[in-house]
Design a protein around this motif. Structure first.
Motif, PDB file in Angstrom:
ATOM      1  N   ASP A 147       0.448  -7.805   7.034  1.00  0.00           N
ATOM      2  CA  ASP A 147      -0.081  -6.684   8.214  1.00  0.00           C
ATOM      3  C   ASP A 147       0.800  -6.641   9.206  1.00  0.00           C
ATOM      4  O   ASP A 147       1.460  -6.975  10.164  1.00  0.00           O
ATOM      5  N   ILE A 178      -5.745  -4.627  -1.544  1.00  0.00           N
ATOM      6  CA  ILE A 178      -4.863  -4.399  -0.338  1.00  0.00           C
ATOM      7  C   ILE A 178      -5.576  -2.812   0.165  1.00  0.00           C
ATOM      8  O   ILE A 178      -6.146  -3.260   1.013  1.00  0.00           O
ATOM      9  N   ASN A 204       0.747  -1.146   0.108  1.00  0.00           N
ATOM     10  CA  ASN A 204      -0.315   0.298  -0.581  1.00  0.00           C
ATOM     11  C   ASN A 204       1.292   1.297   0.241  1.00  0.00           C
ATOM     12  O   ASN A 204       2.375   1.450   0.373  1.00  0.00           O
ATOM     13  N   ILE A 228      -2.259 -11.508   2.969  1.00  0.00           N
ATOM     14  CA  ILE A 228      -1.492 -10.186   2.978  1.00  0.00           C
ATOM     15  C   ILE A 228      -0.812  -9.770   4.573  1.00  0.00           C
ATOM     16  O   ILE A 228      -1.691 -10.730   5.983  1.00  0.00           O
ATOM     17  N   MET A 268       1.309  -2.154   4.548  1.00  0.00           N
ATOM     18  CA  MET A 268       1.214  -3.695   3.966  1.00  0.00           C
ATOM     19  C   MET A 268       1.253  -4.146   3.013  1.00  0.00           C
ATOM     20  O   MET A 268       1.368  -2.961   1.346  1.00  0.00           O
ATOM     21  N   TRP A 269       1.626  -5.735   2.801  1.00  0.00           N
ATOM     22  CA  TRP A 269       1.834  -6.139   1.901  1.00  0.00           C
ATOM     23  C   TRP A 269       0.805  -7.426   0.659  1.00  0.00           C
ATOM     24  O   TRP A 269       0.563  -8.022   1.873  1.00  0.00           O
ATOM     25  N   ILE A 270       0.687  -7.913  -0.300  1.00  0.00           N
ATOM     26  CA  ILE A 270       0.406  -8.485  -0.536  1.00  0.00           C
ATOM     27  C   ILE A 270       0.953  -9.902  -2.078  1.00  0.00           C
ATOM     28  O   ILE A 270       1.749  -9.182  -2.521  1.00  0.00           O
ATOM     29  N   TYR A 300      -9.136  -4.279   1.716  1.00  0.00           N
ATOM     30  CA  TYR A 300      -8.258  -4.555   3.224  1.00  0.00           C
ATOM     31  C   TYR A 300      -7.779  -3.946   4.155  1.00  0.00           C
ATOM     32  O   TYR A 300      -8.447  -3.837   5.459  1.00  0.00           O
ATOM     33  N   GLU A 301      -7.392  -2.377   3.474  1.00  0.00           N
ATOM     34  CA  GLU A 301      -7.347  -1.363   4.674  1.00  0.00           C
ATOM     35  C   GLU A 301      -8.515  -1.115   5.060  1.00  0.00           C
ATOM     36  O   GLU A 301      -9.062  -0.659   6.308  1.00  0.00           O
ATOM     37  N   GLU A 331      -3.428  -4.921  -6.190  1.00  0.00           N
ATOM     38  CA  GLU A 331      -3.046  -3.176  -5.473  1.00  0.00           C
ATOM     39  C   GLU A 331      -4.745  -3.151  -5.139  1.00  0.00           C
ATOM     40  O   GLU A 331      -5.224  -2.656  -3.725  1.00  0.00           O
TER      41      GLU A 331
END
Length: 549
Positions: free
Chosen positions: A68, A44, A4, A66, A9-11, A47-48, A41
């Motif tokens: 966090d 993610i 993000n 994902i 955060m990473w996916i 999800y935020e 993208e």
């Protein structure tokens, strides 16, 4: 992997989100800054905003993770129908996850060991009951489920299920068929979104013909179709495939499959399926995905899922007949209806009257049994356990496959109508455990081909679950509403064609001129079978000799 805006955060993601354009626009309006036009993208950022509830907004087929960083929390999720695979294992307080068990083993931390209970389940249900897999210690995240890992703890939760109401939606038939048609058109249009050319599998049956016809009518791009034909005429559907290709004006590609093709490719297919399979049918589809790849295509739409959501399989008609028979179990007339089942299986049709009565009569005295519809199938399949060794039987344990599967059933399952029960069981066992895995994702992705399934759009599945049962099976006319709503798109010959599910030659593919192919001779030799310990050498030898003769 993708992050993000602030990198908190990473996916990592496998699959497709078909409605990502609409979701992306909504996110931008809310003030999100998106650096790409990727569906990855979008997930993610959803999800935020929504956490695990982001899954409710996704129309697609996916497996993703994902991380966090702030919460030190991992979120894993899998699509509703179980199209994309997701495996995980724990070892020494570490969690490993991947799209294939092979990746877990490649870590060097997860041991390779067959799970005896899994073999018992596969040799009954054709698949394992998630989270169990063929490998001890390797888990499969069930369809429509997410996993949260935090602070050394793992939590899983189901976020969706197909709902069969106690009272189906009794809207007028003409209105229902028009709504189904519009849903299928929209699902097909969504799944045609791609930055690469999209082709279609064309088996010659109703379902693939519907999908292909919808692509042709609602897309201006040139369409290429792909199919398998067989040297064995009992399995060959090429006349229907060629007729549909000619009717729709597609550029048609065909691969011809011989007995030897199946035996030559079978070991590689097993390497990709990562589980035992009880038919050779995935092998020709493995060859077909190579043809698609060699034709420079990466995406194909198929008709998979129509039989499950619209009552297309003979097992659903069989359930109707057996329920009708169960009201008068001693009737001499009612069992005669079973002659209308499985016309494409000459071996079954040629069996003695006593054999056929024994098969269809299994469980007839207990129509309230939750597994009434599948009892004959499961009992017949489980007879293959005659090959299990005594040692394997000891290691299986006391919980039957039916009991294990029963624990996952919803609380109101017993209140469902017989056809709804049968459909639910099929969508929870054979569909994700075999059709979409061994016969789907595994053999298509073996050649990097992505399969897409408009009939498995969750909106289509939900809508079909609410339909009156006689709209799906009218008398013994399967998928009646689908035939009627697609009448304008398909030739009469396809609409009236007797249902023939996709099958491939089995035993004949491994024995030629009284001899087994080399690897079969080696792997099923008495010494090798005994050394591995899973199976009993004597019945295995009898089976091999039977085929040699």
């Amino acid at each position: 992997p993708m992050a993000n805006e602030d990198g908190s955060m990473w996916i990592t993601f496998n699959g497709e989100i078909f409605n990502y354009l609409e979701l992306r626009q909504e996110l931008l309006q809310k003030g999100h800054r998106l650096a790409t036009h990727s569906d990855t993208e979008v997930i993610i950022h959803l999800y935020e905003d929504h956490g695990p509830d982001c899954l409710k907004y996704l129309n697609g087929q996916f497996a993703f993770a994902i991380w966090d960083k702030n919460k030190k929390e991992l979120f894993l999720a899998r699509d509703r129908m179980g199209i994309r695979p997701l495996f995980y294992a724990t070892e020494s307080n570490a969690l490993y996850f991947a799209s294939e068990a092979k990746a877990l083993f490649a870590s060097g931390k997860i041991s390779r060991e067959i799970d005896p209970v899994a073999l018992d389940q596969i040799f009954t249900l054709w698949c394992t009951v998630p989270p169990r897999t063929a490998f001890k210690g390797v888990c499969e995240l069930p369809p429509a489920t997410y996993l949260i890992a935090k602070g050394g703890h793992i939590f899983t939760e189901s976020y969706w299920d197909v709902q069969f109401p106690n009272k189906p939606d009794n809207r007028p038939f003409d209105e229902a068929k028009e709504e189904l048609k519009e849903l299928l058109i929209d699902a097909t249009k969504l799944q045609l979104r791609a930055d690469v050319p999209v082709g279609a599998y064309l088996s010659g049956g109703l379902d693939s013909s519907v999908t292909t016809a919808l692509i042709r009518h609602f897309s201006s791009a040139p369409l290429q179709t792909f199919s398998v034909s067989f040297e064995d005429q009992d399995y060959d559907e090429s006349p229907y495939q060629n007729e549909m290709a000619k009717t729709l004006g597609t550029h048609h590609n065909d691969i011809r499959c011989t007995y030897r093709d199946i035996s030559q490719n079978f070991p590689e297919v097993i390497w990709h399926t990562e589980k035992p399979i009880l038919r050779t049918a995935p092998t020709p589809l493995f060859m077909l995905s190579k043809l698609v790849r060699d034709s420079n295509f990466k995406v194909v739409l198929t008709g998979e899922g129509a039989d499950e959501v619209l009552g297309g399989y003979d097992i659903f008609k069989e359930t109707k007949i057996r329920q009708f028979w169960a009201r008068f179990p001693d009737s001499q007339c009612r069992p005669l209806l079973r002659k209308k089942l499985y016309p494409y299986l000459p071996a079954l049709q040629g069996q003695s009257k006593a054999y056929r009565e024994a098969f269809f009569h299994e469980g007839i005295s207990d129509p309230a049994d939750p597994f009434f519809s599948h009892k004959p199938r499961w009992i017949t399949t489980s007879k293959a356990k005659v090959f299990f060794s005594d040692e394997l039987n000891k290691r299986v344990g006391s919980v039957s496959p039916e009991e294990a599967f029963g624990k996952a059933l919803p609380a109101d399952f017993q209140n469902l109508a017989p056809l709804a029960k049968a459909q639910y069981i099929e969508t929870k066992t054979l569909l994700p455990g075999y059709i979409l895995s061994s016969q789907g994702d595994r053999v298509s992705m073996a050649h990097s081909i992505e399969g897409r399934f408009p009939f498995l759009d969750h909106r289509v599945a939900e809508y079909c679950a609410r339909l009156p049962y006689h709209y799906k099976i009218s008398g013994l006319n399967e998928k009646y509403i689908l035939k009627e709503c697609m009448r304008q798109f398909l030739p009469e010959k396809i609409l009236k064609r007797t249902k023939q599910p996709y099958l491939a030659p089995d035993g004949k593919s491994f024995f030629f001129d009284g001899k087994a192919v080399d690897y079969v001779e080696e792997l099923l030799s008495e010494g090798r079978v005994k050394a591995y310990g899973y199976f009993n050498p004597q019945p295995v030898r009898l089976l091999v000799n039977k085929f040699k003769k």
